[in-house]
Design an enzyme around this catalytic site. Structure first.
Site, short mmCIF file in Angstrom:
data_model
loop_
_atom_site.label_atom_id
_atom_site.label_comp_id
_atom_site.label_asym_id
_atom_site.label_seq_id
_atom_site.Cartn_x
_atom_site.Cartn_y
_atom_site.Cartn_z
N GLU A 165 -5.26 1.31 28.55
CA GLU A 165 -4.38 0.33 27.91
C GLU A 165 -3.20 0.96 27.18
O GLU A 165 -2.99 0.70 25.99
CB GLU A 165 -5.18 -0.58 26.97
N GLU A 370 -12.11 -3.43 32.94
CA GLU A 370 -12.67 -4.23 31.84
C GLU A 370 -12.43 -5.70 32.10
O GLU A 370 -11.41 -6.07 32.69
CB GLU A 370 -12.00 -3.88 30.49
C1 BGP Z 1 -9.73 -3.60 25.24
C2 BGP Z 1 -10.10 -2.18 24.92
C3 BGP Z 1 -11.54 -1.94 24.63
C4 BGP Z 1 -12.30 -3.10 24.07
C5 BGP Z 1 -11.87 -4.45 24.58
C6 BGP Z 1 -12.38 -5.62 23.81
O1 BGP Z 1 -8.46 -3.86 24.75
O2 BGP Z 1 -9.74 -1.32 25.97
O3 BGP Z 1 -11.65 -0.74 23.92
O4 BGP Z 1 -12.70 -3.01 22.81
O5 BGP Z 1 -10.49 -4.58 24.67
O6 BGP Z 1 -11.57 -5.78 22.68
P1 BGP Z 1 -12.14 -6.01 21.24
O7 BGP Z 1 -13.01 -4.86 20.95
O8 BGP Z 1 -10.94 -6.05 20.34
O9 BGP Z 1 -12.86 -7.30 21.28
#
Ligand code: BGP
Length: 472
Positions: A165, A370
């Site tokens: 990201e 993801e």
């Molecule tokens: C993405 C990231 C992750 C992860 C996910 C969920 O942006 O790559 O590291 O955490 O989002 O987000 P959050 O943890 O803010 O709910």
């Protein structure tokens, strides 16, 4: 397009799930690991720090056995830069090499293909003190880190992801604890896009080096890509959506794939006196990357309308909520979509639309690195977690992957977030995503015992039938 007959998922489709080192491992300052920017950041109020997380560092064998039980073909995890090279440059930590050797070997023992993210939000604190990505030397720091990984793990790791990201690092750095602002900075946007430029050059060089050092290995970027819709059919809203798509997504993929700056973004940066400076050789380096595939994270789409430049807007609120940029676009809610308990819109059909758009722009195979639902899961007294809402979310998204495949898009795999419960970027332990429940609370570490959620059994069946049976 309505298909009479859906295409099957490819036979070698990489079903799996993802984690990141700083959110899952714990053991953040032991066995020689140096601190990263995550270990020294101000922890958001009411949320856990990162000292223990899911304690994957000490439970990795058990965790991978559970992933194998689900039938994983791949496990996407990241290597903590400071576990391998505690100061970011210089001495290598033998215990760090040992840990990742063990982790990789454990995956291979279970026929799970390691999919390694090189950098997931965790700049070494020692390099933060030297200016982080604002220092032009950051390109060499990263390439050296890549080389150490290829040397130590390249004999067994065949799938690599560069920077997780990068677009969120650039757009919402303060939310995820990664923004470094040097003293005396007078043009924040210029500073941020200079850092972004260094990351782009570092990524391209790391991709070229991967091809040179590990014959047959495949490498790609891992941005967060999702379409931005126009709030209406007004022509000016369409222009705003094009602006937002360019700034949020195409900048990163145009660069990774073609090695050029997106023209809309470049004009926007010119307007704001924020164009990055190219060092000698950058132009050629950027064109030398050539990813083999695109990894991308998808949670939901966003929606924007035209802005006349009179409303002051600055960036996003977090990874998924778009506020806007003055004179470029303004974020609005999409009334057609429901939201998660944490306020993120849910848009499975937008997933298909995003994949179709990406494939028509870049023509590379894609892997979802993801996708998932953060929720307040509850462990029942008899050790169960009834997360039917997660099953529902994932089912609807997997259906759209199959539709995208039927549309002719080349999909290599699907790795939702997350394999196991871990700490959220800024919303703590209570925002759970995993198939495996970890028995701990925000501040009470409890037993750290692992429990199979209902989604665990469901995903096992999905994998066993190669996506043919998505029912509960
Ligand atoms: C993405 C990231 C992750 C992860 C996910 C969920 O942006 O790559 O590291 O955490 O989002 O987000 P959050 O943890 O803010 O709910």
């Amino acid at each position: 397009m309505i298909h009479k007959q859906l295409k099957d998922f490819p036979k070698d489709f990489l079903w799996g799930a993802s984690t990141s080192a700083y959110q899952v491992e714990g053991a953040n300052l032991i066995d020689g690991k140096g601190p990263s920017c995550q270990d020294v950041k101000e922890i958001p109020e009411g949320t856990s720090d990162l000292t223990v997380c899911a304690d994957h560092y000490h439970h990795y064998a058990q965790d991978i056995a559970l992933m194998a039980e689900m039938g994983f073909k791949t496990y996407r995890f990241s290597i903590a830069w400071t576990r391998l090279i505690p100061e970011g440059t210089g001495a290598i930590n033998p215990l760090g090499v040992e840990f990742y050797n063990n982790l990789i070997n454990e995956c291979l023992k279970h026929n799970i293909e390691p999919l390694v993210t090189m950098f997931h939000f965790d700049m070494p604190a020692a390099l933060d003190n030297r200016g982080s990505w604002s220092n032009p030397e950051s390109v060499d720091w990263f390439v050296n880190f890549a080389k150490v990984m290829y040397e130590n793990f390249g004999d067994r790791v065949k799938y690599w992801l560069t920077i997780n990201e990068q677009n969120m690092l650039t757009l919402v750095g303060p939310v995820i604890g990664t923004l470094h602002v040097p003293d005396g900075c007078t043009n924040l946007m210029k500073e941020i896009y200079q850092q972004n430029h260094h990351m782009l050059v570092a990524q391209a060089k790391a991709m070229a080096l991967c091809h040179e050092m590990i014959p047959g290995a495949k490498i790609g970027p891992a941005p967060n890509i999702s379409l931005v819709y126009s709030a209406s059919c007004k022509p000016e809203d369409t222009l705003a959506a094009q602006n937002a798509n360019a700034l949020r997504s195409w900048l990163y993929l145009d660069m990774a794939v073609y090695g050029v700056y997106n023209n809309l973004v470049w004009s926007f940066l010119e307007e704001n006196d924020a164009c990055p400076t190219f060092a000698p050789g950058d132009e050629e380096a950027l064109k030398s990357g050539h990813p083999d595939f695109i990894g991308f994270n998808y949670y939901n789409t966003s929606t924007v309308k035209w802005t006349d430049g009179n409303t002051q807007l600055t960036g996003n609120q977090d990874q998924q909520t778009t506020r806007g940029e003055t004179g470029f676009f303004e974020g609005v809610d999409n009334p057609n979509l429901l939201k998660t308990e944490f306020g993120w819109e849910i848009d499975p059909m937008g997933f298909r639309a995003t994949v179709r758009e990406m494939y028509s722009r870049y023509r590379l195979p894609m892997i979802v690195t993801e996708n998932g639902l953060g929720a307040y899961d509850k462990l029942t007294e008899d050790g169960k977690v009834h997360d039917n809402y997660r099953i529902e979310y994932l089912r609807k998204h997997i259906e759209q992957v199959q539709l995208a495949i039927s549309d002719g898009c080349e999909m290599m795999g699907y790795c939702p977030w997350s394999a196991i419960d871990l700490i959220s970027t800024h919303e703590g332990m209570v925002k759970r995503y995993g198939f495996i429940f970890v028995d701990r609370e925000e501040f009470d570490l409890k037993t750290l015992k692992r429990y199979r959620k209902d989604s665990f059994y469901w995903y096992k069946k999905v994998i066993a039938t190669n996506g043919n049976d998505l029912t509960d």
